[in-house]
Design a protein around this motif. Structure first.
Motif, mmCIF file in Angstrom:
data_model
loop_
_atom_site.group_PDB
_atom_site.id
_atom_site.type_symbol
_atom_site.label_atom_id
_atom_site.label_comp_id
_atom_site.label_asym_id
_atom_site.label_seq_id
_atom_site.Cartn_x
_atom_site.Cartn_y
_atom_site.Cartn_z
ATOM 1 N N ASN A 254 20.589 -11.223 47.549
ATOM 2 C CA ASN A 254 20.907 -11.280 46.659
ATOM 3 C C ASN A 254 20.091 -10.314 45.512
ATOM 4 O O ASN A 254 18.642 -9.512 45.494
ATOM 5 C CB ASN A 254 20.639 -13.074 45.649
ATOM 6 N N ARG B 6 32.310 -3.092 49.769
ATOM 7 C CA ARG B 6 32.066 -3.651 49.220
ATOM 8 C C ARG B 6 33.266 -4.402 48.129
ATOM 9 O O ARG B 6 34.440 -3.275 48.742
ATOM 10 C CB ARG B 6 31.655 -2.590 48.115
ATOM 11 N N SER C 136 28.698 -3.918 40.012
ATOM 12 C CA SER C 136 28.756 -5.693 40.581
ATOM 13 C C SER C 136 29.255 -6.454 41.399
ATOM 14 O O SER C 136 30.441 -6.045 41.302
ATOM 15 C CB SER C 136 28.578 -6.625 39.200
ATOM 16 N N VAL D 81 29.753 -8.106 45.744
ATOM 17 C CA VAL D 81 29.013 -7.546 47.373
ATOM 18 C C VAL D 81 28.796 -6.478 48.629
ATOM 19 O O VAL D 81 30.073 -5.754 48.029
ATOM 20 C CB VAL D 81 29.368 -9.252 48.730
ATOM 21 N N ARG E 111 24.398 -9.459 47.750
ATOM 22 C CA ARG E 111 25.137 -9.671 46.322
ATOM 23 C C ARG E 111 24.365 -9.353 45.482
ATOM 24 O O ARG E 111 23.578 -9.295 45.110
ATOM 25 C CB ARG E 111 25.721 -11.333 45.748
ATOM 26 N N THR F 192 24.028 -8.187 41.031
ATOM 27 C CA THR F 192 24.798 -8.385 39.889
ATOM 28 C C THR F 192 24.356 -7.480 38.698
ATOM 29 O O THR F 192 23.325 -7.400 38.952
ATOM 30 C CB THR F 192 24.293 -9.940 39.116
ATOM 31 N N LYS G 205 29.918 -15.265 53.686
ATOM 32 C CA LYS G 205 29.756 -13.686 53.094
ATOM 33 C C LYS G 205 30.583 -12.469 53.842
ATOM 34 O O LYS G 205 31.264 -11.696 54.087
ATOM 35 C CB LYS G 205 28.430 -13.620 52.973
#
Lengths: 116, 111
Positions: free
Chosen positions: A10, A36, A87, A89, A112, A114, B41
């Protein structure tokens, strides 16, 4: 390694900052891919490496995005001057082209990102 | 433009039900179609279907490819709560290495 690994898992950053995402492919895999996945969307191709060269960069959305691969192994995806729309993943995959089942790509757990 | 469309977008079933997930595609010089399961994921590989392998089966999961009509289905029989995931369909053409993905079908199996 046993599978594709990615770091960090993250990342929270502020708009305008640069970020680097890392991918370690399966040992011996010659091909490496970045995708992505935005919220609720499918995977969107970004770039493909064969060895250290990138024959297909067609999915990079802007010149703020770049990637490199060194030693035919680790790859880094860099996003400069991040925007909120970045933003998502970010997923990395690898495979061994030319050997049985070359189309199957094996994915890492993703990072991930952000952007606040 | 190469394109993959999956349906339904989401699905809720009870344990024990049978489900069918659909994937239609348009791709230049089709080479293969792949199904992945995405629980958190990392998408995990399920099946690859090609001109020489249009039907695959593994346990309760099976998939077929119709190259004439340009679609594939993924069947899951006797569903379990562990089948809850997003199921992704992707295609690959002969002219490129990337996979082109659909947006996925979100399956929820309730106990």
């Amino acid at each position: 390694g046993a599978g594709v690994s990615q770091s960090p898992s993250n990342k929270v950053t502020e708009k305008g900052k640069d970020v680097e995402l890392r991918c370690d492919p399966i040992s011996g895999h010659t091909a490496l891919y970045w995708y992505r996945q935005s919220l609720g969307q499918g995977l969107e191709f970004l770039i493909y490496f064969q060895g250290n060269s990138a024959p297909d960069k067609s999915g990079l959305p802007s010149d703020r995005f770049s990637a490199e691969r060194t030693g035919g192994s680790v790859s880094t995806l860099t996003i400069q001057r991040t925007q909120q729309e970045d933003s998502a993943v970010y997923l990395c995959a690898s495979n061994l082209l030319g050997v049985g089942g070359p189309d199957t790509q094996y994915f890492g757990p993703g990072t991930r990102l952000t952007v606040l | 433009e190469d394109k993959v469309v999956q349906s339904p977008l989401s699905l809720v079933v009870h344990e024990g039900d049978t489900v069918t997930l659909n994937c239609s595609y348009e791709v230049t010089n089709f080479r293969s179609l792949l199904w992945y399961k995405q629980e958190k994921k990392a998408p995990t590989f399920l099946f690859m279907l090609t001109s020489s392998g249009i039907e695959k089966k593994s346990g309760r999961l099976s998939s077929i490819l119709d190259k004439k009509e340009l679609f594939s289905i993924l069947n899951i029989t006797a569903t379990q709560t562990g089948d809850s995931a997003v199921y992704l369909c992707a295609v690959k053409g002969t002219g490129f290495q990337k996979l082109v993905f659909g947006t996925g079908t979100r399956l929820l199996v309730s106990p």
